[in-house]
Design a protein around this motif. Structure first.
Motif, PDB file in Angstrom:
ATOM      1  N   ASN A 149       1.140 -25.188  45.384  1.00 56.65           N
ATOM      2  CA  ASN A 149       0.525 -26.484  45.645  1.00 56.65           C
ATOM      3  C   ASN A 149      -0.525 -26.226  46.727  1.00 56.65           C
ATOM      4  N   VAL A 169      -0.849 -26.662  41.385  1.00 56.28           N
ATOM      5  CA  VAL A 169      -1.640 -27.869  41.579  1.00 56.28           C
ATOM      6  C   VAL A 169      -2.636 -27.571  42.689  1.00 56.28           C
ATOM      7  N   PRO A 222      -4.836 -40.011  40.552  1.00 54.56           N
ATOM      8  CA  PRO A 222      -4.052 -38.936  39.925  1.00 54.56           C
ATOM      9  C   PRO A 222      -3.965 -39.049  38.407  1.00 54.56           C
ATOM     10  N   SER A 226      -4.905 -36.112  35.755  1.00 52.99           N
ATOM     11  CA  SER A 226      -4.093 -35.615  34.634  1.00 52.99           C
ATOM     12  C   SER A 226      -4.958 -35.421  33.398  1.00 52.99           C
ATOM     13  N   GLU A 244       5.809 -31.783  34.849  1.00 45.78           N
ATOM     14  CA  GLU A 244       6.878 -32.777  35.058  1.00 45.78           C
ATOM     15  C   GLU A 244       8.251 -32.138  34.858  1.00 45.78           C
ATOM     16  N   TYR A 249       8.634 -29.850  40.818  1.00 40.95           N
ATOM     17  CA  TYR A 249       7.628 -30.898  40.613  1.00 40.95           C
ATOM     18  C   TYR A 249       7.352 -31.684  41.902  1.00 40.95           C
ATOM     19  N   THR A 253       3.701 -31.890  43.796  1.00 43.39           N
ATOM     20  CA  THR A 253       2.908 -33.109  43.872  1.00 43.39           C
ATOM     21  C   THR A 253       2.923 -33.719  45.265  1.00 43.39           C
ATOM     22  N   ARG A 255       1.700 -34.623  48.718  1.00 37.21           N
ATOM     23  CA  ARG A 255       0.338 -34.742  49.226  1.00 37.21           C
ATOM     24  C   ARG A 255       0.338 -35.428  50.557  1.00 37.21           C
TER      25      ARG A 255
ATOM     26  N   LYS B  46       0.938 -40.773  39.421  1.00 37.14           N
ATOM     27  CA  LYS B  46       1.756 -39.617  39.067  1.00 37.14           C
ATOM     28  C   LYS B  46       0.907 -38.596  38.326  1.00 37.14           C
ATOM     29  N   LEU B  47       1.144 -37.328  38.616  1.00 39.62           N
ATOM     30  CA  LEU B  47       0.437 -36.249  37.924  1.00 39.62           C
ATOM     31  C   LEU B  47       1.244 -35.878  36.691  1.00 39.62           C
TER      32      LEU B  47
END
Lengths: 292, 201
Positions: A149, A169, A222, A226, A244, A249, A253, A255, B46-47
Motif C-alpha cells: 500500500n 494499491v 475511490p 476502481s 477485495e 484488504y 485500503t 488511507r 470502497k476500492l
C-alpha cells in the motif's frame, strides 16, 4: 559484345595490386596554397583594394548596416523564468524501492508512505530546496513484485500499473513544506512540543493532478479509481487481482485523511515522547480549527 | 485570580496516556472537513475490482480483451543495445485462435480474417509482435493497442464512391495511359530515326 565490366575485370587480372605508390589524386581535386610571391601572388597581402578589408576598420560583429540586428531584436527570452520556484520531486526508482523491500528496510505489512521511505535513510529530501516529495520512476517496473500500500507524491501510468499488477494499491498525495519538515525528522519535531499541523491543500496547479482518479490522486473518488484500475489492466495486459478477496484488504485500503500527516495521529495533538503521553486539545475553538 | 482560560487563551489537557488507554472512549478515525466522505457523499468510498467495463450504447467493440485468453510469450529483441538487448526478454508475441475467440463477434472475425490473412497461421492463430520499446510491459501494451486498432479499423464503414466519381477516375486513368503510350511511341520513333535506314534490296 564485350561488356565494360568484363573488360575492366580482365585488366584487373594483369595489373599490379593497388597501393599508395601507384595511385594519385584526381586532377584539380587539390589546389596548393597560393603564396604571396611574384606578380599576382604578392602586392596587397590578400587584402584587396580600399574598403574596411584593406583598411582594417571593420564594422562591429552583428551589425546589420543599420536595421535592428538579430542579437538586439529580443529583449528577453524566458526559458528559465520561474524555474527556481517550481516544485521538484526527486526521483526514486521502482528498482530501488524493490531493493529496499527485499533487504527489509521497509515493512510491507504496513502502509508505506513518505515517512517510511525517509526512515530507511537511503532517500533524502530537502523541502527548503523546493522539493515536495517522492517521484516514483518506472525504472524497474518490469520486475516489481511486491504487494504494497504505497503513497507517493508523483507516479506515472506505468508505475501505477506495475504496483497494481503485483496486487498492491498506490495513491498520490500532496504534502506542504511544513508537513514535510515534520516528516523528515519526526522525533525532532515531537521534541519541539508544538501541535501537529494540518496538512494544507495542494496549490491550484496541482489540484487537478491530485483529484484525478487516473493518477490515483488522494482527493479522487475511490469508485472512479476502481474503474481506472480496470482500464489500466486492459491497457497493459494483466489480469486485475481481486483485492477485495485479499486477506490484507484492510491494510491495503488504509488511507490518511487529506488533513492528516501521520497515520494514527490527528492534527492538533502534542506528542510527549519523554512522558509517553499525547496531549489533545479540549477547547471548542481549537477542535473546530483542527477539524476544518 | 486570572486563569489562562478566563483570559480566553485556549488550553490543553492531558487526556490520553498511551500506557493506560481509556477503554470507555471509542477511538474514532480522524475526519476533517476535506475527508473523502465530505467530498463525495454519494460514493461508497470502497476500492473494488470491476470485471467488465460499463456498456456504452450500441458499439460493436468496447475495447475489452480478456487477457487470459491470449497466448503471450516473451523473447529477446533484435538490434543494438549491448548487454541489455542480449539478456532481457523485451520482445512480446501475442497470439490467439481467431475463429474460437469468444470476445469477438462473428462479423469482426470475418472481416479480420479477410484483412489480416497474412498474419494468420495455418492453424488459425492471429499473431501480433512488438519490440518497439526497451520495456516488456510497454511492448505488451503496444501489442494490445495493435489488436484494438486493427479491430476498430475493420469496423469502419467506408462510403462507396458515387458513380460520377468512379467514371471520372476511369476517364483519368485512360487519359493517362494514352498519354504515356504516345510519349513511348514518340521516343521509340526518335531512337529509330537515329539508326541508319534499313535498305531492302
Amino acid at each position: 559484345m564485350p561488356n565494360t565490366v568484363d573488360k575492366a575485370l580482365n585488366l584487373l587480372r594483369f595489373l599490379p595490386r593497388v597501393c599508395l605508390a601507384n595511385i594519385r589524386d584526381n586532377p584539380g581535386s587539390r589546389r596548393g596554397p597560393r603564396r604571396g610571391r611574384a606578380q599576382h601572388g604578392g602586392d596587397k597581402h590578400g587584402a584587396g583594394n580600399k574598403g574596411s578589408g584593406q583598411r582594417q576598420n571593420y564594422m562591429r560583429i552583428g551589425y546589420e548596416t543599420g536595421n535592428n540586428p538579430f542579437y538586439l531584436r529580443f529583449p528577453w527570452e524566458p526559458y528559465y523564468k520561474g524555474h527556481h520556484l517550481k516544485r521538484q520531486y526527486p526521483p526514486l526508482s521502482m528498482l530501488d524501492l524493490q531493493k529496499m523491500i527485499d533487504l527489509n528496510r521497509i515493512d510491507t505489512s504496513k502502509p508505506i508512505d513518505l515517512v517510511a521511505i525517509l526512515n530507511t535513510g537511503l532517500y533524502k529530501l530537502f523541502p527548503d530546496q523546493h522539493q515536495f516529495g517522492v517521484h516514483l520512476t518506472d525504472d524497474g517496473a518490469d520486475i516489481f513484485d511486491a504487494k504494497v500500500n504505497l503513497e507517493v507524491q508523483w507516479a506515472n501510468e506505468l508505475v501505477v500499473a506495475a504496483v497494481e499488477r503485483a496486487g498492491g494499491v498506490i495513491t498520490t498525495a500532496y504534502y506542504d513544506p511544513h508537513s514535510l519538515q515534520a516528516m523528515l525528522n519526526t522525533k525532532k519535531f515531537f521534541e519541539r512540543g508544538i501541535p501537529i499541523p494540518r496538512r494544507m491543500m495542494p496549490p491550484p496547479d496541482a489540484i487537478e493532478y491530485y483529484t484525478d482518479a487516473s493518477k490515483r490522486g488522494y482527493l479522487a473518488d475511490p469508485e472512479k479509481v476502481s474503474e481506472e484500475r480496470l482500464v489500466l489492466s486492459q491497457k497493459y495486459g494483466y489480469k486485475l487481482p481481486k483485492i477485495e478477496d485479499d486477506p490484507d484488504y484492510e491494510m491495503l485500503t488504509e488511507r490518511k485523511d487529506p488533513r492528516q500527516i501521520f497515520f494514527g495521529l490527528d492534527p492538533g495533538w502534542v506528542v510527549n515522547l519523554r512522558d509517553k503521553v499525547i496531549l489533545k486539545p479540549q477547547e471548542e475553538e481549537l477542535l473546530k480549527y483542527y477539524a476544518s | 485570580m486570572n486563569t489562562l482560560k478566563s483570559l480566553g487563551i485556549p488550553t490543553y489537557n492531558a487526556v490520553y496516556n498511551s500506557l493506560f488507554p481509556n477503554l470507555l472512549k471509542r477511538t474514532v478515525a480522524y475526519k476533517s472537513a476535506l475527508s473523502l466522505n465530505n467530498l463525495y457523499p454519494n460514493s461508497s468510498l470502497k476500492l473494488t475490482t470491476l470485471s467488465l467495463p460499463p456498456k456504452h450504447g450500441n458499439e460493436k467493440f468496447s475495447g475489452y480483451i480478456p487477457i487470459e485468453e491470449l497466448d503471450i510469450t516473451f523473447s529477446r529483441s533484435s538490434g543494438p543495445g549491448g548487454q541489455n538487448v542480449n539478456k532481457v526478454n523485451t520482445k512480446v508475441d501475442v497470439r490467439f485462435h481467431l475463429q474460437s475467440a469468444k470476445w469477438l463477434s462473428d462479423e469482426i472475425k470475418e472481416k479480420l480474417s479477410e484483412k489480416l490473412n497474412s498474419k494468420v497461421t495455418k492453424e488459425g492463430y492471429l499473431i501480433y509482435k512488438s519490440d518497439l520499446t526497451r520495456s516488456q510491459q510497454l511492448n505488451l501494451a503496444d501489442c494490445l493497442e495493435k489488436i484494438r486498432s486493427s479491430v476498430r479499423e475493420c469496423l469502419i464503414e467506408r462510403a462507396e464512391p458515387s458513380p460520377e466519381t468512379t467514371e471520372k477516375i476511369r476517364r483519368k486513368l485512360e487519359r493517362a495511359a494514352k498519354e504515356r503510350l504516345l510519349i513511348k511511341r514518340q521516343r521509340s520513333q526518335l531512337k529509330n530515326d537515329r539508326q541508319a535506314p534499313q535498305v531492302v534490296l
